[in-house]
Design a protein around this motif. Structure first.
Motif, PDB file in Angstrom:
ATOM      1  N   UNK A 308       0.810  -1.208   0.000  1.00 38.69           N
ATOM      2  CA  UNK A 308       0.000   0.000   0.000  1.00 38.69           C
ATOM      3  C   UNK A 308       0.848   1.265   0.000  1.00 38.69           C
ATOM      4  N   UNK A 309       2.168   1.115   0.189  1.00 38.65           N
ATOM      5  CA  UNK A 309       3.044   2.277   0.228  1.00 38.65           C
ATOM      6  C   UNK A 309       3.798   2.488  -1.081  1.00 38.65           C
ATOM      7  N   UNK A 310       3.387   1.796  -2.145  1.00 40.08           N
ATOM      8  CA  UNK A 310       4.001   2.023  -3.453  1.00 40.08           C
ATOM      9  C   UNK A 310       3.763   3.473  -3.863  1.00 40.08           C
ATOM     10  N   UNK A 311       4.830   4.235  -4.181  1.00 44.12           N
ATOM     11  CA  UNK A 311       4.622   5.651  -4.518  1.00 44.12           C
ATOM     12  C   UNK A 311       3.880   5.820  -5.831  1.00 44.12           C
ATOM     13  N   UNK A 312       2.966   6.785  -5.858  1.00 43.65           N
ATOM     14  CA  UNK A 312       2.235   7.035  -7.095  1.00 43.65           C
ATOM     15  C   UNK A 312       1.799   8.493  -7.150  1.00 43.65           C
ATOM     16  N   UNK A 313       1.823   9.023  -8.363  1.00 42.32           N
ATOM     17  CA  UNK A 313       1.413  10.398  -8.649  1.00 42.32           C
ATOM     18  C   UNK A 313       0.138  10.314  -9.476  1.00 42.32           C
ATOM     19  N   UNK A 314      -0.971  10.714  -8.853  1.00 40.15           N
ATOM     20  CA  UNK A 314      -2.289  10.415  -9.420  1.00 40.15           C
ATOM     21  C   UNK A 314      -3.093  11.647  -9.774  1.00 40.15           C
ATOM     22  N   UNK A 315      -3.753  11.574 -10.925  1.00 33.36           N
ATOM     23  CA  UNK A 315      -4.879  12.461 -11.195  1.00 33.36           C
ATOM     24  C   UNK A 315      -6.062  11.967 -10.371  1.00 33.36           C
ATOM     25  N   UNK A 316      -6.721  12.875  -9.648  1.00 32.51           N
ATOM     26  CA  UNK A 316      -7.950  12.547  -8.926  1.00 32.51           C
ATOM     27  C   UNK A 316      -9.063  13.459  -9.422  1.00 32.51           C
ATOM     28  N   UNK A 317     -10.247  12.912  -9.592  1.00 31.42           N
ATOM     29  CA  UNK A 317     -11.422  13.678 -10.018  1.00 31.42           C
ATOM     30  C   UNK A 317     -12.482  13.515  -8.933  1.00 31.42           C
ATOM     31  N   UNK A 318     -12.680  14.562  -8.132  1.00 33.55           N
ATOM     32  CA  UNK A 318     -13.570  14.481  -6.975  1.00 33.55           C
ATOM     33  C   UNK A 318     -14.492  15.692  -6.962  1.00 33.55           C
ATOM     34  N   UNK A 319     -15.784  15.409  -6.891  1.00 31.42           N
ATOM     35  CA  UNK A 319     -16.797  16.459  -6.878  1.00 31.42           C
ATOM     36  C   UNK A 319     -16.626  17.420  -8.046  1.00 31.42           C
ATOM     37  N   UNK A 320     -16.311  16.863  -9.219  1.00 30.22           N
ATOM     38  CA  UNK A 320     -16.216  17.657 -10.422  1.00 30.22           C
ATOM     39  C   UNK A 320     -14.951  18.467 -10.569  1.00 30.22           C
ATOM     40  N   UNK A 321     -13.960  18.248  -9.718  1.00 26.57           N
ATOM     41  CA  UNK A 321     -12.726  19.025  -9.779  1.00 26.57           C
ATOM     42  C   UNK A 321     -11.522  18.093  -9.845  1.00 26.57           C
ATOM     43  N   UNK A 322     -10.511  18.500 -10.603  1.00 24.32           N
ATOM     44  CA  UNK A 322      -9.312  17.687 -10.751  1.00 24.32           C
ATOM     45  C   UNK A 322      -8.218  18.145  -9.791  1.00 24.32           C
ATOM     46  N   UNK A 323      -7.497  17.128  -9.246  1.00 24.37           N
ATOM     47  CA  UNK A 323      -6.375  17.360  -8.354  1.00 24.37           C
ATOM     48  C   UNK A 323      -5.243  16.422  -8.756  1.00 24.37           C
ATOM     49  N   UNK A 324      -4.068  16.654  -8.178  1.00 26.98           N
ATOM     50  CA  UNK A 324      -2.997  15.666  -8.201  1.00 26.98           C
ATOM     51  C   UNK A 324      -2.711  15.264  -6.772  1.00 26.98           C
ATOM     52  N   UNK A 325      -2.394  13.995  -6.591  1.00 28.88           N
ATOM     53  CA  UNK A 325      -2.104  13.465  -5.265  1.00 28.88           C
ATOM     54  C   UNK A 325      -0.865  12.587  -5.376  1.00 28.88           C
ATOM     55  N   UNK A 326       0.042  12.711  -4.399  1.00 30.11           N
ATOM     56  CA  UNK A 326       1.238  11.874  -4.383  1.00 30.11           C
ATOM     57  C   UNK A 326       1.396  11.233  -3.012  1.00 30.11           C
ATOM     58  N   UNK A 327       1.850  10.018  -3.015  1.00 27.69           N
ATOM     59  CA  UNK A 327       2.098   9.310  -1.769  1.00 27.69           C
ATOM     60  C   UNK A 327       1.934   7.825  -2.016  1.00 27.69           C
ATOM     61  N   UNK A 328       1.601   7.064  -0.969  1.00 27.06           N
ATOM     62  CA  UNK A 328       1.402   7.543   0.401  1.00 27.06           C
ATOM     63  C   UNK A 328       2.686   7.487   1.205  1.00 27.06           C
ATOM     64  N   UNK A 329       2.733   8.274   2.258  1.00 23.99           N
ATOM     65  CA  UNK A 329       3.805   8.205   3.234  1.00 23.99           C
ATOM     66  C   UNK A 329       3.271   7.416   4.425  1.00 23.99           C
ATOM     67  N   UNK A 330       3.924   6.316   4.744  1.00 25.89           N
ATOM     68  CA  UNK A 330       3.422   5.442   5.793  1.00 25.89           C
ATOM     69  C   UNK A 330       3.614   6.063   7.172  1.00 25.89           C
ATOM     70  N   UNK A 331       2.720   5.711   8.072  1.00 25.59           N
ATOM     71  CA  UNK A 331       2.811   6.143   9.454  1.00 25.59           C
ATOM     72  C   UNK A 331       2.240   5.067  10.340  1.00 25.59           C
ATOM     73  N   UNK A 332       2.160   5.365  11.603  1.00 22.26           N
ATOM     74  CA  UNK A 332       1.602   4.380  12.528  1.00 22.26           C
ATOM     75  C   UNK A 332       0.649   5.044  13.497  1.00 22.26           C
TER      76      UNK A 332
END
Length: 521
Positions: A308-332
């Motif tokens: 689940x911590x494989x790095x990825x740079x993603x286009x996200x389409x949420x509520x009609x708007x586009x974003x970019x998201x990068x991660x994830x950074x693992x935590x505890x």
């Protein structure tokens, strides 16, 4: 007499045929299938929060990749002889195809109001270094020979990769070996939107939705039904605690599923534990950055990192708007839910799972080391991970958001030793009156096939009669290869987001971008 043998509609006042615990994508999918198959059955959904899809199904708590194994390297491991094993990738792609078929059918019949939850977004894999480039070549050769992956493209040419995703190559060291694969059939899925539409359809067709109601315990009655103790968490509740009897219970409570299944006392849950992992993403809504990246791009995980911590740079389409998201950074966090209690991990420990949990911990010291490293990493170190993907990334454009809480399954292997299992696990009682889902990715993307498995396991005497209806909803469950079906009825991502206009010099035309705001999905 078990709930399997009791005809719907004959229960005492206050009883229900089906209780779904947790209003996420899994419960919404199972409820939808049951309502299609048995429209006279009563269904009640209990959700501890004040709306549906606020935990793992929330779009900002997951990557929304629509996992089809087109870009995730952890689904195509390298064997000792250097060949690439694609069996898991094929299985996951087939499972996602089942989900798409169900969604397509529900759209066609009006059960889903619109297709705003899904958009066509290319899936890419991007690697650096000669060794990784060679592996990607072998992976592409193995996958592209399979009909499900025949559109997968491979390139080591920087100009081509720049055309696919310019932010990956801009200002990158020209001497660095790079390679990428791309599939234009990939999707971005807003599972929060999808879950809300599914739950709306359930309620409109007679199901009950109880928000701010938390199931505290489950106890089997002598007649085979389950008695649930429910707490009303709303501030103005007249009665705080009540009980309900159900013939069938599905625990789709994400990280909260393990303690509830333990509460039920079914022997099948013995030996199971869970290791919680939290995380963060970086997100940008800067239109000039967003406009130059239209893809989900997965890289290679660090040594010791969980899938689940494989790095990825993603286009996200949420509520009609586009974003970019990068991660994830693992935590505890010891919490099993993002909005759960800090004692989640401690209270889930039992005599029967301590050996499993300790054994899994000893076998995964590299994972522990990775998590500790992530926890102590400085912000600039974390941001450097993004810059390895996107050399021109600037901190001023990005903000940090908290990801959803994940609980990795710990179980006993054939020798009785504890192992950490990545993926999902269905746990059901022997009599089929209770089932629950444990685990994480690819979870939501494979909800339809997972819930068909629940139906087959828990309702064996009814499943044969349901088979025809299920095949109408999802033709792939009968094993018909995707490439052999009529292309006119094969599901496709029904929405393609309008790309912002970029001038020939590569600069975003902000006025045009804003004018498209209402039409983007």
């Amino acid at each position: 007499m078990t709930s399997r043998q009791t005809a719907p509609g004959t229960q005492a006042s206050g009883d229900v045929d089906v209780v779904l615990i947790g209003a996420g994508i899994m419960s919404a999918t199972l409820g939808t299938l049951l309502q299609q198959l048995e429209p006279t059955w009563s269904i009640r959904i209990y959700e501890r929060l004040d709306d549906v899809a606020l935990e793992s199904s929330n779009p900002w708590n997951n990557a929304g990749t629509g996992h089809a194994a087109l870009c995730e390297l952890n689904y195509t491991p390298e064997r000792a002889d250097g060949t690439v094993d694609i069996s898991k990738a094929v299985a996951i792609n087939e499972q996602f195809e089942v989900s798409r078929e169900l969604w397509q059918h529900l759209l066609a019949t009006g059960r889903l109001k619109d297709s705003s939850f899904i958009s066509r977004t290319p899936h890419m894999t991007f690697v650096r270094g000669e060794k990784n480039v060679e592996y990607l070549r072998r992976r592409h050769q193995a996958l592209s020979a399979h009909p499900l992956f025949r559109d997968l493209e491979l390139s080591t040419d920087r100009a081509t990769i720049e055309r696919w995703a310019p932010l990956l190559t801009e200002d990158r060291d020209a001497s660095e070996a790079v390679a990428a694969t791309r599939s234009t059939s990939g999707t971005d899925v807003d599972f929060g939107n999808l879950t809300r539409q599914l739950v709306d359809g359930l309620v409109q067709n007679g199901a009950e939705l109880k928000l701010e109601h938390e199931v505290k315990s489950l106890k089997r009655r002598k007649d085979g039904r389950w008695r649930l103790r429910v707490k009303d968490r709303s501030w103005n509740a007249d009665v705080r605690t009540s009980t309900v009897d159900a013939k069938f219970v599905f625990v789709g409570a994400g990280g909260g599923a393990l303690p509830l299944l333990q509460s039920s006392g079914i022997p099948e849950i013995k030996g199971f534990g869970g290791f919680p992992i939290s995380g963060e993403f970086l997100r940008t809504s800067n239109p000039e950055v967003v406009a130059r990246h239209q893809a989900k791009v997965y890289g290679k995980a660090d040594v010791g990192a969980p899938p689940m911590s494989v790095p990825h740079l993603d286009t996200r389409v949420i509520d009609g708007r586009q974003y970019l998201m990068f991660g994830p950074y693992a935590g505890f966090s010891p919490k099993y839910l993002k909005k759960g209690k800090y004692l989640g991990l401690i209270t889930s420990m039992r005599a029967h799972n301590l050996t499993s949990m300790l054994g899994a911990g000893l076998k995964n010291l590299d994972l522990t080391q990775y998590l500790v490293g992530q926890l102590v990493a400085a912000p600039e170190t974390k941001f450097h991970s993004l810059q390895q993907f996107m050399p021109t990334a600037h901190p001023k454009d990005w903000e940090t958001i908290t990801a959803g809480q994940r609980v990795q399954v710990i179980k006993r292997d054939a020798e009785g030793k504890g192992v950490l299992q990545f993926g999902t696990e269905i746990v059901s009682g022997a009599d089929g009156t209770i089932a629950g889902l444990l685990g994480a990715s690819p979870g939501a993307s494979t909800a339809a096939s997972a819930m068909v498995d629940v139906l087959e396991t828990c309702f064996p005497e009814r499943f044969a009669s349901w088979r025809g209806e299920l095949s109408t909803l999802m033709p792939s469950i009968d094993g018909v290869p995707a490439d052999a079906r009529d292309l006119e009825t094969a599901p496709a991502a029904p929405v393609e987001p309008a790309a912002p206009v970029v001038r020939a010099d590569g600069v975003l035309d902000a006025a045009v971008y804003e004018s498209q705001a209402d039409s983007r999905v």
